[in-house]
Scaffold this active site. Structure first.
Site, PDB file in Angstrom:
ATOM      1  N   GLY A  96       0.786  -1.222   0.000  1.00  0.00           N
ATOM      2  CA  GLY A  96       0.000   0.000   0.000  1.00  0.00           C
ATOM      3  C   GLY A  96       0.821   1.277   0.000  1.00  0.00           C
ATOM      4  O   GLY A  96       0.268   2.362   0.078  1.00  0.00           O
ATOM      5  N   TYR A 149      -3.797  -0.208   6.899  1.00  0.00           N
ATOM      6  CA  TYR A 149      -5.161  -0.252   6.368  1.00  0.00           C
ATOM      7  C   TYR A 149      -6.161  -0.538   7.490  1.00  0.00           C
ATOM      8  O   TYR A 149      -6.008  -1.503   8.237  1.00  0.00           O
ATOM      9  CB  TYR A 149      -5.258  -1.336   5.288  1.00  0.00           C
ATOM     10  N   LYS A 205      -1.112  -1.426 -12.611  1.00  0.00           N
ATOM     11  CA  LYS A 205      -0.910  -0.020 -12.216  1.00  0.00           C
ATOM     12  C   LYS A 205       0.363   0.122 -11.413  1.00  0.00           C
ATOM     13  O   LYS A 205       0.677  -0.720 -10.580  1.00  0.00           O
ATOM     14  CB  LYS A 205      -2.098   0.475 -11.397  1.00  0.00           C
ATOM     15  N   LYS A 246       2.631   2.851  -8.980  1.00  0.00           N
ATOM     16  CA  LYS A 246       2.700   4.096  -8.226  1.00  0.00           C
ATOM     17  C   LYS A 246       3.888   4.914  -8.721  1.00  0.00           C
ATOM     18  O   LYS A 246       4.975   4.356  -8.945  1.00  0.00           O
ATOM     19  CB  LYS A 246       2.852   3.805  -6.742  1.00  0.00           C
ATOM     20  N   ASP A 306      -0.045   6.175 -11.152  1.00  0.00           N
ATOM     21  CA  ASP A 306      -0.824   6.790 -10.068  1.00  0.00           C
ATOM     22  C   ASP A 306       0.099   7.624  -9.205  1.00  0.00           C
ATOM     23  O   ASP A 306       0.997   7.093  -8.559  1.00  0.00           O
ATOM     24  CB  ASP A 306      -1.469   5.668  -9.238  1.00  0.00           C
ATOM     25  N   GLU A 366      -3.315   8.793 -12.768  1.00  0.00           N
ATOM     26  CA  GLU A 366      -4.318   8.844 -11.699  1.00  0.00           C
ATOM     27  C   GLU A 366      -3.877   9.811 -10.615  1.00  0.00           C
ATOM     28  O   GLU A 366      -2.697   9.836 -10.245  1.00  0.00           O
ATOM     29  CB  GLU A 366      -4.460   7.430 -11.129  1.00  0.00           C
ATOM     30  N   GLU A 416     -10.756   8.723  -5.868  1.00  0.00           N
ATOM     31  CA  GLU A 416     -10.776   8.086  -4.550  1.00  0.00           C
ATOM     32  C   GLU A 416     -10.833   9.087  -3.417  1.00  0.00           C
ATOM     33  O   GLU A 416     -11.294   8.758  -2.331  1.00  0.00           O
ATOM     34  CB  GLU A 416      -9.576   7.148  -4.381  1.00  0.00           C
ATOM     35  N   ASP A 429     -15.264   5.868  -5.157  1.00  0.00           N
ATOM     36  CA  ASP A 429     -14.892   5.039  -4.016  1.00  0.00           C
ATOM     37  C   ASP A 429     -16.187   4.712  -3.269  1.00  0.00           C
ATOM     38  O   ASP A 429     -17.030   5.587  -3.075  1.00  0.00           O
ATOM     39  CB  ASP A 429     -13.917   5.814  -3.123  1.00  0.00           C
ATOM     40  N   HIS A 486     -12.041   2.977  -7.476  1.00  0.00           N
ATOM     41  CA  HIS A 486     -10.926   2.786  -6.548  1.00  0.00           C
ATOM     42  C   HIS A 486     -11.251   1.623  -5.621  1.00  0.00           C
ATOM     43  O   HIS A 486     -12.380   1.522  -5.132  1.00  0.00           O
ATOM     44  CB  HIS A 486     -10.740   4.055  -5.713  1.00  0.00           C
ATOM     45  N   ALA A 487     -10.249   0.779  -5.374  1.00  0.00           N
ATOM     46  CA  ALA A 487     -10.489  -0.312  -4.419  1.00  0.00           C
ATOM     47  C   ALA A 487      -9.222  -0.676  -3.659  1.00  0.00           C
ATOM     48  O   ALA A 487      -9.158  -1.745  -3.056  1.00  0.00           O
ATOM     49  CB  ALA A 487     -11.063  -1.526  -5.130  1.00  0.00           C
ATOM     50  N   GLY A 488      -8.212   0.193  -3.674  1.00  0.00           N
ATOM     51  CA  GLY A 488      -6.988  -0.084  -2.936  1.00  0.00           C
ATOM     52  C   GLY A 488      -7.170   0.234  -1.466  1.00  0.00           C
ATOM     53  O   GLY A 488      -7.032   1.379  -1.066  1.00  0.00           O
TER      54      GLY A 488
END
Lengths: 427, 427
Positions: free
Chosen positions: B21, B31, B213, B215, B243, B269, B296, B319, B346-348
């Site tokens: 993450g 998280y 994707k 980062k 992103d 993103e 998000e 989100d 978004h689903a991270g």
């Protein structure tokens, strides 16, 4: 100087019992403060708060506590309060809860303003003077420039501040002799009767105010009648602003304001969502020559930046405690100056008049250099709870002289209105 | 049905220990979920949560508690959940803390999604089906239309939904047989080594994903190298999104994305502040043909409305738990359909995959009617804690069949990861 503790208080005043502060969106506010005292190892302390209207004030006090690990036990460099502001704003985990908006941002405002209150006390000067006496470079370094550079770069801001130095001594003399212009919201709360509205409007003019404000947006016929009564009471030369507190969609805002136009409203405030930059631009185009104003609920400098870029507002109404306090408001004042939009701060709440006057006076002395079309909101509530209450004479805020940011609530008021255990709430 | 209690849990997973993450703005997320169970007098219950990355999760649980007086002891009409959403959104005192953004809005998301989870359980169907089987009028009535009518009126939305009925049976057959397209974020966390990035990118393709994707936004040279390695690993036909997690100002975003363009990024993103509608529009104009995506951290439907009006985005990344849950996301899906912009949620996070799949499947069956250029983010973290975890096969989310919104965390996980007293945090 090291911070040794944050004392946090949930303070609420039962204003809903008399409908003071009532408007079309907020029928029964209990004016409240999430209040913090920064304590340091030198014994010096700073006071700050953010403003809510009751329920949920405990979320803001909890958010202040959530910042404590970033503050307590750490050095506080009063010569680099920009760093303090960025430290709070850039904590990644707390930032997730905004970013830079809502509860966490309001809590940051309380802490950052408390740090400036502390800095003013240590320097022995009111915050308006503390800020105005900084160099342009020092002022610019207070701001967080992230996300602003497409509208204003730091070097441009330095130039702007240097240009504003001309005439500073004369402006300071005017400020100290006459004060800073105010307008009166007191007459126009939506819950007041026609008689009370008329009486208070006349009294405001007698007291020297040249602008009053009416709450609108509940019922159009009522608003037309109230606007007519107010106009008859104050005559043609007094400015009457109207405030819808976000009640409308875009088309409805335009229609409603046009219906009030025969009574010459000076500005329409918060016609729609504070997030709706494009909506404000459309409303502005649709209601000319009535001016469009907003800001008390604008979340941060990024939204204000766009309000200016989109030419969506005629009046920028910053709030001392909604965005991240002095540091973010310095950025907002610089943006407003760049775009030539006057700043007329929001102050309808508890303590907002006390704190925000410092920002407007700084703006006058060091940033925009003008009071033309600029007025600070004034409401005559709850000042008795502050150790350094505002003084308003002949429609002007007199410059405070006590060191700090006028943010301190009296100890006996903190105790009396402590929620839920203070005497005012136990009864 | 009457609500008799809200059970609220602060649940945190120590993900920062492995840099899962990690990105340019969020180096060490834990998280977390502010989790609520709505209990009713019928014995039926609904589960919901909002997602945070650690510190401050307690503010969201406190905000859920702050809504309790509006929920506990009151009727919950499962045939009118639009009313429930508006009841939470329109409480004037809590609204002051947003409005409709940040901590209070995320808490509303947890409660509203829990109400839909409950409705799905009572009806014995997954929420994607519950929503898709509503009439156009019922769907439109879920939304809060305040501030939207300059972009989309309810009657237009009904027409749009009626038009989307064509082909519904075929789409449902496709959904049930093949699932809904996904993309993989797992390879690209910023804290991963080049070897891990390359290996996970190859594995994603082998697992059937057609989009991954990465980062970006920490260091440009690193990003160019990582983008090159990923492109070499997956070949020319796999889409690689990048992103930046809000890292840049406008001009910097344009320069940085252009430097990556030789490796054919599919979308950029969160190039800048999620509040910066005009900034996104400028970046979009500056980085074509690279697409611009965000969402998000977009606070609410009013900001999404403007992103669409300003043609600021190519991809809308709603989100499930940042805006006010299902009811606000219905409005956002309708807006996206009106403007012809694909939604790629978004689903991270923890549980976001589980919950948001219901919205995309509803979108496919009943709103946009398409999966073209539409993918749901997939990360392979923490699914083991859910009673109805997502099932991803050959790069597709399989449609969940259990009643509800797949939002329930296992009781043993709630206990283990309870903060600060659970065993996972005591050690």
């Amino acid at each position: 100087m090291k911070v040794i503790a944050l004392d946090v208080h949930d303070v609420r005043f039962p204003t809903s019992r008399r409908l003071d502060g009532s408007d079309a969106m907020n029928p029964d506010p209990d004016y409240s403060a999430a209040y913090v005292v920064i304590r340091t190892d030198t014994g010096a302390e700073g006071h700050g708060f953010c403003f809510t209207i009751g329920r949920g004030n405990e979320l803001c006090t909890a958010a202040i506590e959530a910042y404590a690990p970033l503050v307590v036990g750490h050095d506080l460099d009063l010569a680099d309060l920009g760093e303090f502001g960025r430290r709070l704003g850039h904590d990644s985990q707390l930032r997730w809860l905004g970013p830079e908006k809502g509860v966490v941002h309001m809590a940051a405002a309380a802490l950052i303003n408390a740090a400036f209150d502390l800095a003013g006390r240590v320097a022995g000067v009111p915050v308006w003077r503390l800020l105005s006496d900084m160099t342009p470079e020092e002022i610019v370094d207070l701001a967080d420039w992230r996300y602003l550079t497409d509208a204003l770069r730091p070097a441009e801001a330095v130039d702007l501040l240097k240009a504003a130095r001309s005439g500073r001594a004369e402006r300071e003399a005017t400020l100290l002799s006459t004060g800073y212009p105010a307008y009166a919201t007191t007459p126009g709360w939506l819950g007041y009767t026609d008689d009370k509205l008329t009486r208070l409007s006349r009294e405001a003019v007698e007291d020297g105010f040249t602008q009053i404000k009416l709450k609108v947006g509940g019922d159009l016929d009522d608003d037309i009648r109230r606007m007519r009564l107010a106009r008859e009471a104050v005559g043609p030369d007094i400015r009457i602003a109207v405030d819808a507190n976000q009640r409308w969609d875009v088309a409805q805002a335009i229609d409603w304001v046009r219906a009030l136009t025969p009574y010459d409203p000076w500005w329409i405030e918060e016609p729609t969502s504070p997030d709706d930059i494009l909506g404000h631009a459309a409303i502005r185009a649709g209601v000319r020559p009535v001016r469009v104003a907003t800001g008390e609920h604008v979340a941060n400098r990024v939204v204000f930046k766009q309000m200016l870029q989109a030419e969506a507002i005629d009046i920028l109404q910053l709030d001392a405690c909604r965005v991240a306090g002095v540091t973010e408001n310095v950025a907002i004042l610089l943006l407003a100056a760049k775009y030539g939009v006057p700043v007329c701060p929001h102050a309808g709440g508890v303590g907002l008049c006390e704190v925000v006057q410092h920002l407007s006076m700084f703006d006058y002395l060091a940033v925009s250099g003008s009071t033309e079309d600029r007025v600070i909101e004034y409401v005559d509530h709850l000042h008795e709870h502050f150790t350094d209450p505002v003084r308003v004479r002949e429609g002007h805020y007199l410059a405070p002289s006590a060191p700090g940011m006028s943010a301190e609530i009296k100890a006996e008021s903190l105790a009396e209105y402590s929620y839920p255990d203070g005497p005012a709430w136990r009864s």
